[in-house]
Scaffold this motif. Structure first.
Motif, PDB file in Angstrom:
ATOM      1  N   VAL A 287       1.200  -0.820   0.125  1.00 38.28           N
ATOM      2  CA  VAL A 287       0.334   0.129  -0.422  1.00 38.28           C
ATOM      3  C   VAL A 287       0.722   1.501   0.177  1.00 38.28           C
ATOM      4  O   VAL A 287       0.774   2.694  -0.668  1.00 38.28           O
ATOM      5  CB  VAL A 287      -0.768  -0.468   0.813  1.00 38.28           C
ATOM      6  N   ARG A 288       1.608   1.382   0.758  1.00 40.67           N
ATOM      7  CA  ARG A 288       3.163   2.297   0.995  1.00 40.67           C
ATOM      8  C   ARG A 288       3.208   2.232  -0.545  1.00 40.67           C
ATOM      9  O   ARG A 288       3.771   3.997  -0.950  1.00 40.67           O
ATOM     10  CB  ARG A 288       3.971   2.587   1.883  1.00 40.67           C
ATOM     11  N   GLU A 289       3.829   1.973  -1.064  1.00 41.20           N
ATOM     12  CA  GLU A 289       4.745   1.833  -2.152  1.00 41.20           C
ATOM     13  C   GLU A 289       3.425   2.614  -3.494  1.00 41.20           C
ATOM     14  O   GLU A 289       3.954   3.177  -3.588  1.00 41.20           O
ATOM     15  CB  GLU A 289       5.510   0.314  -2.511  1.00 41.20           C
ATOM     16  N   LEU A 290       2.183   1.454  -3.297  1.00 35.75           N
ATOM     17  CA  LEU A 290       1.153   2.241  -4.063  1.00 35.75           C
ATOM     18  C   LEU A 290       1.028   3.983  -4.199  1.00 35.75           C
ATOM     19  O   LEU A 290       1.114   4.357  -5.005  1.00 35.75           O
ATOM     20  CB  LEU A 290       0.211   1.258  -4.676  1.00 35.75           C
ATOM     21  N   GLU A 291       0.647   3.788  -2.820  1.00 34.35           N
ATOM     22  CA  GLU A 291       0.481   5.336  -2.234  1.00 34.35           C
ATOM     23  C   GLU A 291       1.220   6.257  -3.350  1.00 34.35           C
ATOM     24  O   GLU A 291       1.406   7.408  -4.458  1.00 34.35           O
ATOM     25  CB  GLU A 291       0.666   5.453  -1.360  1.00 34.35           C
ATOM     26  N   GLU A 292       3.266   6.166  -3.746  1.00 32.70           N
ATOM     27  CA  GLU A 292       4.216   6.979  -4.049  1.00 32.70           C
ATOM     28  C   GLU A 292       4.571   6.982  -5.273  1.00 32.70           C
ATOM     29  O   GLU A 292       4.508   7.816  -5.901  1.00 32.70           O
ATOM     30  CB  GLU A 292       5.616   6.351  -3.337  1.00 32.70           C
ATOM     31  N   VAL A 293       3.799   5.653  -5.961  1.00 29.01           N
ATOM     32  CA  VAL A 293       3.686   5.654  -7.427  1.00 29.01           C
ATOM     33  C   VAL A 293       2.914   6.457  -7.737  1.00 29.01           C
ATOM     34  O   VAL A 293       3.001   6.978  -8.991  1.00 29.01           O
ATOM     35  CB  VAL A 293       3.436   4.245  -8.183  1.00 29.01           C
ATOM     36  N   LEU A 294       1.848   5.716  -7.181  1.00 31.62           N
ATOM     37  CA  LEU A 294       0.543   6.864  -7.692  1.00 31.62           C
ATOM     38  C   LEU A 294       0.568   8.262  -6.969  1.00 31.62           C
ATOM     39  O   LEU A 294       0.365   9.111  -8.317  1.00 31.62           O
ATOM     40  CB  LEU A 294      -1.451   6.469  -6.884  1.00 31.62           C
ATOM     41  N   GLU A 295       0.777   9.353  -6.623  1.00 32.07           N
ATOM     42  CA  GLU A 295       1.152  10.083  -6.469  1.00 32.07           C
ATOM     43  C   GLU A 295       2.547  10.951  -7.568  1.00 32.07           C
ATOM     44  O   GLU A 295       1.798  12.182  -8.141  1.00 32.07           O
ATOM     45  CB  GLU A 295       2.424  10.187  -5.305  1.00 32.07           C
ATOM     46  N   ARG A 296       3.537   9.942  -8.249  1.00 37.12           N
ATOM     47  CA  ARG A 296       4.189  11.132  -9.211  1.00 37.12           C
ATOM     48  C   ARG A 296       3.974  10.430  -9.994  1.00 37.12           C
ATOM     49  O   ARG A 296       3.356  10.889 -11.117  1.00 37.12           O
ATOM     50  CB  ARG A 296       4.824   9.688  -8.865  1.00 37.12           C
ATOM     51  N   LEU A 297       2.472   9.378 -10.563  1.00 32.06           N
ATOM     52  CA  LEU A 297       1.323   8.828 -11.686  1.00 32.06           C
ATOM     53  C   LEU A 297       0.343  10.348 -11.631  1.00 32.06           C
ATOM     54  O   LEU A 297       0.552  10.981 -12.647  1.00 32.06           O
ATOM     55  CB  LEU A 297       1.179   7.836 -11.706  1.00 32.06           C
ATOM     56  N   ALA A 298      -0.110  10.739 -10.526  1.00 33.75           N
ATOM     57  CA  ALA A 298      -1.163  11.916 -10.106  1.00 33.75           C
ATOM     58  C   ALA A 298      -1.730  13.085 -11.837  1.00 33.75           C
ATOM     59  O   ALA A 298      -2.240  12.983 -12.734  1.00 33.75           O
ATOM     60  CB  ALA A 298      -1.463  12.392  -9.587  1.00 33.75           C
ATOM     61  N   PRO A 299       0.073  13.324 -11.335  1.00 29.76           N
ATOM     62  CA  PRO A 299       0.610  14.837 -13.180  1.00 29.76           C
ATOM     63  C   PRO A 299       0.333  14.737 -14.122  1.00 29.76           C
ATOM     64  O   PRO A 299      -0.111  15.380 -14.707  1.00 29.76           O
ATOM     65  CB  PRO A 299       1.391  15.911 -12.122  1.00 29.76           C
ATOM     66  N   LEU A 300       0.480  13.497 -14.664  1.00 31.96           N
ATOM     67  CA  LEU A 300       0.749  13.469 -16.081  1.00 31.96           C
ATOM     68  C   LEU A 300      -0.299  13.231 -16.516  1.00 31.96           C
ATOM     69  O   LEU A 300       0.064  12.432 -18.252  1.00 31.96           O
ATOM     70  CB  LEU A 300       1.910  11.421 -15.521  1.00 31.96           C
ATOM     71  N   GLN A 301      -1.141  13.711 -16.205  1.00 33.61           N
ATOM     72  CA  GLN A 301      -2.360  13.300 -17.039  1.00 33.61           C
ATOM     73  C   GLN A 301      -2.825  13.669 -18.182  1.00 33.61           C
ATOM     74  O   GLN A 301      -3.114  14.300 -19.642  1.00 33.61           O
ATOM     75  CB  GLN A 301      -3.507  13.555 -16.401  1.00 33.61           C
ATOM     76  N   ARG A 302      -1.424  15.339 -18.351  1.00 33.53           N
ATOM     77  CA  ARG A 302      -1.717  16.149 -19.322  1.00 33.53           C
ATOM     78  C   ARG A 302      -0.956  15.480 -20.137  1.00 33.53           C
ATOM     79  O   ARG A 302      -0.509  15.731 -21.581  1.00 33.53           O
ATOM     80  CB  ARG A 302      -0.219  17.379 -18.546  1.00 33.53           C
ATOM     81  N   HIS A 303      -0.483  14.261 -20.405  1.00 34.71           N
ATOM     82  CA  HIS A 303       0.733  13.744 -21.704  1.00 34.71           C
ATOM     83  C   HIS A 303      -0.222  12.810 -22.038  1.00 34.71           C
ATOM     84  O   HIS A 303       0.050  12.546 -23.268  1.00 34.71           O
ATOM     85  CB  HIS A 303       1.657  12.684 -20.432  1.00 34.71           C
ATOM     86  N   LEU A 304      -1.977  12.863 -21.578  1.00 32.94           N
ATOM     87  CA  LEU A 304      -2.355  11.603 -22.148  1.00 32.94           C
ATOM     88  C   LEU A 304      -2.991  11.699 -23.187  1.00 32.94           C
ATOM     89  O   LEU A 304      -3.465  13.496 -24.044  1.00 32.94           O
ATOM     90  CB  LEU A 304      -3.785  11.410 -21.952  1.00 32.94           C
TER      91      LEU A 304
END
Length: 450
Positions: A287-304
């Motif tokens: 869970v902790r690792e997922l939280e870290e990875v998703l936090e880094r992924l969150a702003p990348l929606q601009r690249h869709l």
């Protein structure tokens, strides 16, 4: 705000404690059904294809085939094979109740001849003469109406007992039934939280949903078969309305009403097992690792890319943002629940927390620990894909195994969907053991109009 969890629990059938019900585990998404069964006082249980082949249905009153995995109907049928399919049909004929949702509802139907020829198990499974309005001649068997909430008018049928008029239900690519005897629940319209499949493909013009509504589309079908019965929902009464399909709608009563029609022929003997501290600790680390990875992924929606498929009434960037935000909320609550989760022997439904998937599964059942691990694997794959390498889409789901949008956000099979499944199974485990329910689903702030 209405507490949908309390309302859903109270809507459950009072005799469920005595029913022997299992959810098919060898393909699809069983977590929502397992959570509802436990909240309604039942004993959550799964059954695998090989157990069905060996005669395992004989110890059940009802079986639920859920919505499909990546290969939809084919992914559920392949592990069964001809012997397993024959076992299902014989069991229903002798008094069993088959309940199917979405992909699981297609198996007993008369699908198109080309589909049946391409997938012989589909022809062998057939128990009804009804053909979906959106049956297709292609390999998938259906023309998808789309994804999201549709509005339905309840009809005079036991499955619709106690329903408001009209109500909303989540539809997710599944079949729509013609207005023939046994069919009920008239589809009125798409809501703003619905995306026709044609729009997911970037196409204009009339939609499959519109054509089906013009022909009198229904969402449910009920037919006696021998001494048993078949109850089918082309939509998802077990799904909620959020980006991760959490926060149950009143439509969940459809499943409750279906179970009310089932006669108990035996008694339920709860199976207990052991939950280790290491299981909960390992899940917490994930869970902790997922939280870290998703936090880094969150702003990348601009690249869709511009042609990112919309679903659930939301654009690609909107769904990305909503799914990742909700996933992080669920993970935070999961972390708190795991920190105080019970350990030791004699715990009911311990398999919900720790059980590896079997090799022949198309998604299907896995324990909380394993669901979280697979979600982390998918999220890491998304993060490791450089934004400049994110391709344009060639179809609504074609890049499911490689595109970050599909890997983390777009469907109930993405990482966000698996995180939701883990939360639902934690809820089922708590309910099965009479523990305080974790404050995981429905999320605070999720509310739905009657």
């Amino acid at each position: 705000m209405t507490n949908r969890r309390n309302e859903t629990t109270l809507s459950g059938p009072p005799q469920l404690r005595n029913l022997r019900v299992a959810v098919y585990a060898s393909g699809g998404a069983p977590a929502h059904h397992l959570a509802l069964l436990a909240l309604w006082g039942g004993q959550p249980r799964v059954i695998y294809a090989e157990e069905i082949t060996a005669g395992g249905l004989d110890s059940l009153d009802a079986v639920i085939f859920p919505g499909g995995g990546l290969l939809a109907m084919a992914g559920q049928l392949e592990p069964l094979g001809a012997t397993g399919v024959a076992r299902v049909r014989a069991w229903v004929d002798s008094g069993g109740t088959y309940i199917g949702t979405c992909a699981g509802s297609c198996h007993p139907l008369r699908m198109s001849d080309p589909y049946r020829e391409a997938l012989p198990a589909a022809a062998q499974f057939q128990m009804c003469e009804v053909t979906p309005l959106n049956a297709s001649i292609g390999e998938w068997g259906l023309d998808s109406p789309g994804t999201g909430r549709i509005q339905v008018r309840p009809e005079d049928h036991p499955l619709f007992e106690g329903f408001p008029e009209p109500f909303e239900i989540v539809h997710y690519n599944g079949p729509l039934f013609p207005p023939e005897p046994g069919a009920a629940g008239e589809v009125l319209r798409a809501t703003e939280a619905f995306t026709p499949f044609e729009r997911s493909l970037g196409l204009d013009g009339e939609t499959t949903l519109e054509r089906s509504i013009a022909r009198g589309a229904r969402i449910a079908y009920h037919q006696p078969v021998g001494a048993g019965q078949v109850i089918l929902f082309g939509s998802h009464p077990e799904f909620g309305a959020s980006a991760l399909q959490l926060g149950w709608l009143p439509a969940s009563r459809l499943l409750a009403n279906a179970l009310k029609t089932v006669r108990a022929h035996g008694s339920v003997s709860p199976k207990t097992g052991t939950v280790s501290r290491e299981t909960l600790s390992e899940a917490t680390r994930t869970v902790r690792e997922l939280e870290e990875v998703l936090e880094r992924l969150a702003p990348l929606q601009r690249h869709l890319p511009p042609n990112t498929p919309p679903f659930l009434g939301q654009s690609g960037p909107e769904l990305w943002t909503a799914a990742l935000q909700e996933s992080r909320q669920v993970l935070e609550r999961m972390r708190l629940w795991l920190a105080s989760g019970p350990v030791g022997e004699g715990l009911a439904a311990s398999f919900l927390l720790d059980r590896a998937p079997r090799p022949n599964q198309d998604f299907g059942f896995a324990g909380v620990k394993q669901l979280l691990a697979r979600a982390l694997e998918m999220a890491r794959q998304a993060l490791d894909t450089p934004p400049e390498a994110w391709p344009a889409f060639s179809g609504a789901y074609n890049e499911f195994l490689s595109h970050p949008y599909h890997l983390v956000a777009s469907t109930y099979l993405s990482a966000g969907g698996l995180i939701a499944g883990a939360a639902l199974q934690a809820t089922a485990f708590a309910a099965a053991n009479g523990l305080a329910l974790p404050e995981i689903v429905p999320l605070t702030g999720v509310s739905h109009a009657e």
